[in-house]
Design a protein around this motif. Sequence first.
Motif, PDB file in Angstrom:
ATOM      1  N   ARG A  95     -31.803  -6.130 -27.027  1.00 26.33           N
ATOM      2  CA  ARG A  95     -31.320  -4.751 -26.931  1.00 26.33           C
ATOM      3  C   ARG A  95     -31.712  -4.187 -25.574  1.00 26.33           C
ATOM      4  O   ARG A  95     -32.837  -4.404 -25.114  1.00 26.33           O
ATOM      5  CB  ARG A  95     -31.903  -3.901 -28.057  1.00 26.33           C
ATOM      6  N   ARG A  97     -32.130  -0.765 -23.316  1.00 25.75           N
ATOM      7  CA  ARG A  97     -32.262   0.697 -23.354  1.00 25.75           C
ATOM      8  C   ARG A  97     -32.373   1.233 -21.933  1.00 25.75           C
ATOM      9  O   ARG A  97     -32.993   0.610 -21.077  1.00 25.75           O
ATOM     10  CB  ARG A  97     -33.494   1.101 -24.161  1.00 25.75           C
ATOM     11  N   ASP A 101     -34.172   6.077 -23.016  1.00 23.52           N
ATOM     12  CA  ASP A 101     -34.404   5.343 -24.252  1.00 23.52           C
ATOM     13  C   ASP A 101     -33.147   5.206 -25.116  1.00 23.52           C
ATOM     14  O   ASP A 101     -33.222   4.858 -26.284  1.00 23.52           O
ATOM     15  CB  ASP A 101     -35.551   5.960 -25.067  1.00 23.52           C
ATOM     16  N   LEU A 103     -29.854   3.336 -26.390  1.00 23.40           N
ATOM     17  CA  LEU A 103     -29.386   1.961 -26.485  1.00 23.40           C
ATOM     18  C   LEU A 103     -28.048   1.861 -25.758  1.00 23.40           C
ATOM     19  O   LEU A 103     -27.100   2.554 -26.096  1.00 23.40           O
ATOM     20  CB  LEU A 103     -29.220   1.564 -27.953  1.00 23.40           C
ATOM     21  N   TYR A 124     -33.879  -0.281 -16.738  1.00 20.73           N
ATOM     22  CA  TYR A 124     -33.692  -0.548 -18.159  1.00 20.73           C
ATOM     23  C   TYR A 124     -34.932  -1.211 -18.750  1.00 20.73           C
ATOM     24  O   TYR A 124     -35.761  -1.750 -18.020  1.00 20.73           O
ATOM     25  CB  TYR A 124     -32.497  -1.489 -18.380  1.00 20.73           C
TER      26      TYR A 124
END
Length: 160
Positions: A95, A97, A101, A103, A124
């Motif tokens: 994932r 982010r 924060d 996604l 990121y």
Amino acid sequence: MSERPGRGNRTATCGMSVRRCRLFALAPLVVLVVLVALTTGCGNSPAVRSSSSPTLPASGVVGVVVLYPVCPVESVPAEGGENPCRAVPTEATVRVRDASDALVATVSSGHDGRFRASLRPGTYVLEATAPGSVGCHPIGVTVPPGTYADVTVRCDTGIR
């Protein structure tokens, strides 16, 4: 009413009037123009872009997810020998982010642990989950314009 010589109801080689024959001759061209218009997505095609949204160069992250350690006691391999306890590539879900924060992407690594995510330039944090691990260490990465940052995500096996 008399007809002019040479201007009466003429028939073309297609068996219809000249006017009708010309219309049928244009039909394939009309169909082609309509098909081209439909396949361009009515302006949503990458080939049709407004000047207010310039195309960004390709950028993002590429990397590998590995399980580590895989032996209870790490040892130094013999000179010229291969370390039997080296990190093992693994499948994982990664994932991505952004700095707030949020996604922004989720990708999966293959059997070889490799993954790729296309991202805009920026900062990121990569978080991964992998079967056989007790947790993966988050990785901070800065993506420069026009290139892919290379990262290795280490996932802890819990072996000590």
